[in-house]
Design a protein around this motif. Structure first.
Motif, PDB file in Angstrom:
ATOM      1  N   LEU A  85      44.206  48.313  41.123  1.00 37.27           N
ATOM      2  CA  LEU A  85      42.822  48.749  41.301  1.00 37.27           C
ATOM      3  C   LEU A  85      42.602  50.148  40.729  1.00 37.27           C
ATOM      4  CD1 LEU A  85      42.077  47.411  44.891  1.00 37.27           C
ATOM      5  CD2 LEU A  85      41.164  46.557  42.732  1.00 37.27           C
ATOM      6  N   PHE A  88      42.287  49.806  37.033  1.00 34.52           N
ATOM      7  CA  PHE A  88      40.989  49.240  36.692  1.00 34.52           C
ATOM      8  C   PHE A  88      39.902  50.300  36.748  1.00 34.52           C
ATOM      9  CE2 PHE A  88      37.040  47.634  38.606  1.00 34.52           C
ATOM     10  CZ  PHE A  88      36.540  46.962  37.507  1.00 34.52           C
ATOM     11  N   GLY A 108      34.554  44.436  35.983  1.00 29.60           N
ATOM     12  CA  GLY A 108      35.195  43.961  37.208  1.00 29.60           C
ATOM     13  C   GLY A 108      35.154  42.457  37.328  1.00 29.60           C
ATOM     14  N   VAL A 112      38.637  40.398  38.037  1.00 32.61           N
ATOM     15  CA  VAL A 112      39.008  39.771  39.296  1.00 32.61           C
ATOM     16  C   VAL A 112      38.207  38.523  39.646  1.00 32.61           C
ATOM     17  CG1 VAL A 112      39.906  41.866  40.346  1.00 32.61           C
ATOM     18  CG2 VAL A 112      37.499  41.335  40.571  1.00 32.61           C
TER      19      VAL A 112
END
Length: 126
Positions: A85, A88, A108, A112
């Protein structure tokens, strides 16, 4: 002539004849042995029941140990997830700093999420 005493003859006769006292003593001993046997049998049943309960507790402990191991494996994955995370977010921040036209939500979604709407539209066309 020689004569025997009456005490000796009475004792001699009592030992030769089966008396109710010896029968009563044998019956009392038999009843005592039966009580002992019943007590040992009850103890054996109680021990078997106790053993079964202890085995069930041991089985429950094994299940809890397995569950604890699985929980530990899941918790070990959290640092990796936070690292992913973090990467990202830093890549999304770099894209914004570079002036790219993509927003953080669309990046995003590609990272995911599976775009279900696009898949549904594609299946409707075919």
């Amino acid at each position: 002539m020689h004569r025997q005493s009456t005490a000796f003859s009475a004792a001699g006769r009592a030992s030769h004849l089966p008396s109710s006292a010896s029968t009563a003593a044998a019956l009392a001993k038999l009843a005592e042995k039966k009580k002992e046997f019943d007590a040992v049998s009850a103890l054996e049943r109680a021990s078997s029941s106790y053993l079964e309960r202890i085995q069930q507790v041991a089985d429950d402990c094994e299940v809890m140990a397995d569950a604890g191991q699985i929980h530990g494996e899941v918790l070990a994955q959290w640092p990796i997830m936070f690292e992913i995370l973090g990467q990202f977010l830093s890549s999304a921040q770099q894209l914004q700093d570079d002036g790219a036209e993509t927003d953080v939500d669309s990046v995003g979604q590609r990272l995911v999420r599976v775009p279900i709407e696009d898949l549904q539209k594609a299946t409707e066309r075919t």
